[in-house]
Design a protein around this motif. Structure first.
Motif, PDB file in Angstrom:
ATOM      1  N   ALA A 294      -3.838   6.086   2.818  1.00 18.14           N
ATOM      2  CA  ALA A 294      -2.898   4.990   2.544  1.00 18.14           C
ATOM      3  C   ALA A 294      -3.538   3.618   2.740  1.00 18.14           C
ATOM      4  O   ALA A 294      -3.268   2.687   1.978  1.00 18.14           O
ATOM      5  CB  ALA A 294      -1.662   5.119   3.437  1.00 18.14           C
ATOM      6  N   ASN A 295      -4.437   3.496   3.730  1.00 21.07           N
ATOM      7  CA  ASN A 295      -5.041   2.188   3.982  1.00 21.07           C
ATOM      8  C   ASN A 295      -6.103   1.799   2.949  1.00 21.07           C
ATOM      9  O   ASN A 295      -6.653   0.712   3.011  1.00 21.07           O
ATOM     10  CB  ASN A 295      -5.598   2.099   5.406  1.00 21.07           C
ATOM     11  CG  ASN A 295      -6.697   3.097   5.684  1.00 21.07           C
ATOM     12  OD1 ASN A 295      -7.186   3.791   4.790  1.00 21.07           O
ATOM     13  ND2 ASN A 295      -7.080   3.188   6.946  1.00 21.07           N
ATOM     14  N   ALA A 296      -6.361   2.669   1.989  1.00 19.78           N
ATOM     15  CA  ALA A 296      -7.281   2.348   0.892  1.00 19.78           C
ATOM     16  C   ALA A 296      -6.542   1.794  -0.322  1.00 19.78           C
ATOM     17  O   ALA A 296      -7.177   1.394  -1.296  1.00 19.78           O
ATOM     18  CB  ALA A 296      -8.060   3.590   0.480  1.00 19.78           C
ATOM     19  N   LEU A 297      -5.212   1.776  -0.275  1.00 15.95           N
ATOM     20  CA  LEU A 297      -4.408   1.396  -1.439  1.00 15.95           C
ATOM     21  C   LEU A 297      -3.579   0.149  -1.177  1.00 15.95           C
ATOM     22  O   LEU A 297      -3.068  -0.064  -0.071  1.00 15.95           O
ATOM     23  CB  LEU A 297      -3.448   2.536  -1.807  1.00 15.95           C
ATOM     24  CG  LEU A 297      -4.086   3.793  -2.366  1.00 15.95           C
ATOM     25  CD1 LEU A 297      -3.108   4.951  -2.308  1.00 15.95           C
ATOM     26  CD2 LEU A 297      -4.571   3.566  -3.782  1.00 15.95           C
ATOM     27  N   HIS A 298      -3.418  -0.641  -2.232  1.00 10.36           N
ATOM     28  CA  HIS A 298      -2.515  -1.795  -2.207  1.00 10.36           C
ATOM     29  C   HIS A 298      -1.598  -1.687  -3.423  1.00 10.36           C
ATOM     30  O   HIS A 298      -2.086  -1.570  -4.554  1.00 10.36           O
ATOM     31  CB  HIS A 298      -3.299  -3.104  -2.250  1.00 10.36           C
ATOM     32  CG  HIS A 298      -2.413  -4.308  -2.333  1.00 10.36           C
ATOM     33  ND1 HIS A 298      -1.666  -4.745  -1.261  1.00 10.36           N
ATOM     34  CD2 HIS A 298      -2.130  -5.127  -3.360  1.00 10.36           C
ATOM     35  CE1 HIS A 298      -0.968  -5.802  -1.638  1.00 10.36           C
ATOM     36  NE2 HIS A 298      -1.228  -6.055  -2.914  1.00 10.36           N
ATOM     37  N   PHE A 299      -0.287  -1.704  -3.194  1.00 13.33           N
ATOM     38  CA  PHE A 299       0.697  -1.587  -4.263  1.00 13.33           C
ATOM     39  C   PHE A 299       1.425  -2.908  -4.466  1.00 13.33           C
ATOM     40  O   PHE A 299       1.686  -3.631  -3.508  1.00 13.33           O
ATOM     41  CB  PHE A 299       1.754  -0.522  -3.910  1.00 13.33           C
ATOM     42  CG  PHE A 299       1.209   0.863  -3.781  1.00 13.33           C
ATOM     43  CD1 PHE A 299       0.977   1.632  -4.903  1.00 13.33           C
ATOM     44  CD2 PHE A 299       0.932   1.408  -2.532  1.00 13.33           C
ATOM     45  CE1 PHE A 299       0.477   2.920  -4.795  1.00 13.33           C
ATOM     46  CE2 PHE A 299       0.439   2.682  -2.408  1.00 13.33           C
ATOM     47  CZ  PHE A 299       0.206   3.438  -3.539  1.00 13.33           C
ATOM     48  N   THR A 300       1.769  -3.200  -5.705  1.00 14.78           N
ATOM     49  CA  THR A 300       2.639  -4.334  -6.017  1.00 14.78           C
ATOM     50  C   THR A 300       3.685  -3.861  -7.020  1.00 14.78           C
ATOM     51  O   THR A 300       3.401  -3.025  -7.875  1.00 14.78           O
ATOM     52  CB  THR A 300       1.862  -5.531  -6.621  1.00 14.78           C
ATOM     53  OG1 THR A 300       1.162  -5.100  -7.791  1.00 14.78           O
ATOM     54  CG2 THR A 300       0.887  -6.114  -5.614  1.00 14.78           C
ATOM     55  N   GLY A 301       4.888  -4.398  -6.894  1.00 19.75           N
ATOM     56  CA  GLY A 301       5.967  -4.050  -7.812  1.00 19.75           C
ATOM     57  C   GLY A 301       7.016  -3.185  -7.149  1.00 19.75           C
ATOM     58  O   GLY A 301       6.811  -2.611  -6.083  1.00 19.75           O
ATOM     59  N   GLU A 302       8.140  -3.112  -7.807  1.00 24.59           N
ATOM     60  CA  GLU A 302       9.288  -2.367  -7.290  1.00 24.59           C
ATOM     61  C   GLU A 302       9.256  -0.926  -7.771  1.00 24.59           C
ATOM     62  O   GLU A 302       8.898  -0.649  -8.916  1.00 24.59           O
ATOM     63  CB  GLU A 302      10.581  -3.038  -7.770  1.00 24.59           C
ATOM     64  CG  GLU A 302      11.825  -2.449  -7.169  1.00 24.59           C
ATOM     65  CD  GLU A 302      13.089  -3.147  -7.656  1.00 24.59           C
ATOM     66  OE1 GLU A 302      14.174  -2.556  -7.475  1.00 24.59           O
ATOM     67  OE2 GLU A 302      12.995  -4.250  -8.223  1.00 24.59           O
ATOM     68  N   THR A 303       9.633  -0.009  -6.873  1.00 27.62           N
ATOM     69  CA  THR A 303       9.660   1.411  -7.223  1.00 27.62           C
ATOM     70  C   THR A 303      11.069   1.968  -7.162  1.00 27.62           C
ATOM     71  O   THR A 303      11.954   1.413  -6.524  1.00 27.62           O
ATOM     72  CB  THR A 303       8.782   2.243  -6.259  1.00 27.62           C
ATOM     73  OG1 THR A 303       9.354   2.215  -4.963  1.00 27.62           O
ATOM     74  CG2 THR A 303       7.355   1.761  -6.238  1.00 27.62           C
ATOM     75  N   ARG A 304      11.231   3.072  -7.823  1.00 27.25           N
ATOM     76  CA  ARG A 304      12.414   3.926  -7.673  1.00 27.25           C
ATOM     77  C   ARG A 304      11.861   5.264  -7.195  1.00 27.25           C
ATOM     78  O   ARG A 304      10.885   5.776  -7.752  1.00 27.25           O
ATOM     79  CB  ARG A 304      13.133   4.089  -9.012  1.00 27.25           C
ATOM     80  CG  ARG A 304      14.242   5.141  -8.927  1.00 27.25           C
ATOM     81  CD  ARG A 304      15.110   5.165 -10.139  1.00 27.25           C
ATOM     82  NE  ARG A 304      16.062   4.065  -9.973  1.00 27.25           N
ATOM     83  CZ  ARG A 304      16.546   3.345 -10.971  1.00 27.25           C
ATOM     84  NH1 ARG A 304      16.181   3.596 -12.200  1.00 27.25           N
ATOM     85  NH2 ARG A 304      17.400   2.385 -10.750  1.00 27.25           N
ATOM     86  N   GLN A 305      12.473   5.817  -6.153  1.00 31.03           N
ATOM     87  CA  GLN A 305      11.973   7.055  -5.565  1.00 31.03           C
ATOM     88  C   GLN A 305      12.842   8.246  -5.910  1.00 31.03           C
ATOM     89  O   GLN A 305      14.062   8.130  -6.002  1.00 31.03           O
ATOM     90  CB  GLN A 305      11.899   6.928  -4.040  1.00 31.03           C
ATOM     91  CG  GLN A 305      10.882   5.924  -3.570  1.00 31.03           C
ATOM     92  CD  GLN A 305      10.799   5.856  -2.062  1.00 31.03           C
ATOM     93  OE1 GLN A 305      11.717   6.231  -1.348  1.00 31.03           O
ATOM     94  NE2 GLN A 305       9.670   5.376  -1.563  1.00 31.03           N
ATOM     95  N   SER A 306      12.170   9.384  -6.083  1.00 29.34           N
ATOM     96  CA  SER A 306      12.873  10.662  -6.187  1.00 29.34           C
ATOM     97  C   SER A 306      12.318  11.553  -5.091  1.00 29.34           C
ATOM     98  O   SER A 306      11.163  11.423  -4.686  1.00 29.34           O
ATOM     99  CB  SER A 306      12.680  11.292  -7.571  1.00 29.34           C
ATOM    100  OG  SER A 306      11.326  11.618  -7.777  1.00 29.34           O
ATOM    101  N   ARG A 307      13.160  12.435  -4.595  1.00 27.56           N
ATOM    102  CA  ARG A 307      12.776  13.297  -3.479  1.00 27.56           C
ATOM    103  C   ARG A 307      13.093  14.746  -3.811  1.00 27.56           C
ATOM    104  O   ARG A 307      14.106  15.034  -4.436  1.00 27.56           O
ATOM    105  CB  ARG A 307      13.516  12.882  -2.209  1.00 27.56           C
ATOM    106  CG  ARG A 307      13.161  11.474  -1.763  1.00 27.56           C
ATOM    107  CD  ARG A 307      14.128  10.946  -0.706  1.00 27.56           C
ATOM    108  NE  ARG A 307      13.839   9.565  -0.405  1.00 27.56           N
ATOM    109  CZ  ARG A 307      13.062   9.143   0.576  1.00 27.56           C
ATOM    110  NH1 ARG A 307      12.489  10.018   1.368  1.00 27.56           N
ATOM    111  NH2 ARG A 307      12.854   7.863   0.769  1.00 27.56           N
ATOM    112  N   ALA A 308      12.196  15.626  -3.355  1.00 22.65           N
ATOM    113  CA  ALA A 308      12.379  17.064  -3.534  1.00 22.65           C
ATOM    114  C   ALA A 308      11.808  17.758  -2.301  1.00 22.65           C
ATOM    115  O   ALA A 308      10.936  17.194  -1.625  1.00 22.65           O
ATOM    116  CB  ALA A 308      11.658  17.535  -4.797  1.00 22.65           C
TER     117      ALA A 308
END
Length: 139
Positions: A52-66
């Motif tokens: 996770a510490n290798a990634l940078h995200f920008t923008g809004e997400t919508r999540q789905s869960r299973a």
């Protein structure tokens, strides 16, 4: 392999959800599980596993869960604007994330070496012979 100068970038179809990785992924492969097939509308999902510490995200997400194979939930993040499938995991919570290789800006950066959940592979989904297969997840 050194991670110096590594830049792996990608995002959704419309560009509203983006990511940049500063290190190489820990693994790359194809997932044939039923959930990935349904999420992608294909026979498998090509994925890259990152810290996770290798990634940078920008923008809004919508999540789905299973339900996840090892318990808990598998969380998939799509763009809140176009719905493009981009990554797995919860930002700020999970220590690893799955990047869906179809979202890469440069698809040549994807070099799969494993195939997971091959026991769930649809009979029409091809399994490349150069991948190490696992019935479920590697140990």
């Amino acid at each position: 392999m050194s991670d110096a100068g590594v830049r792996i970038a990608g995002g959704c179809l419309c560009g509203a959800l983006r990511y940049v990785a500063s290190r190489e992924p820990a693994l790359m492969g194809l997932c044939y599980c039923q959930d990935c097939r349904k999420a992608s509308g294909s026979g498998f999902v090509p994925f890259m596993g990152f810290a996770a510490n290798a990634l940078h995200f920008t923008g809004e997400t919508r999540q789905s869960r299973a339900p996840a194979f090892r318990g808990g939930e598998a969380v998939r993040n799509t763009c809140a604007v176009c719905g493009g499938l981009v990554f797995g995991g919860i930002v700020g919570v999970d220590v690893t994330h799955t990047i869906y290789a179809g979202s890469l800006d440069d698809p040549t950066q994807f070099r799969p070496s494993i195939a997971i959940f091959v026991r769930s592979r649809a009979p029409w989904a091809l399994l490349p012979p150069n991948l190490k297969p696992f019935d479920t997840l590697p140990d």
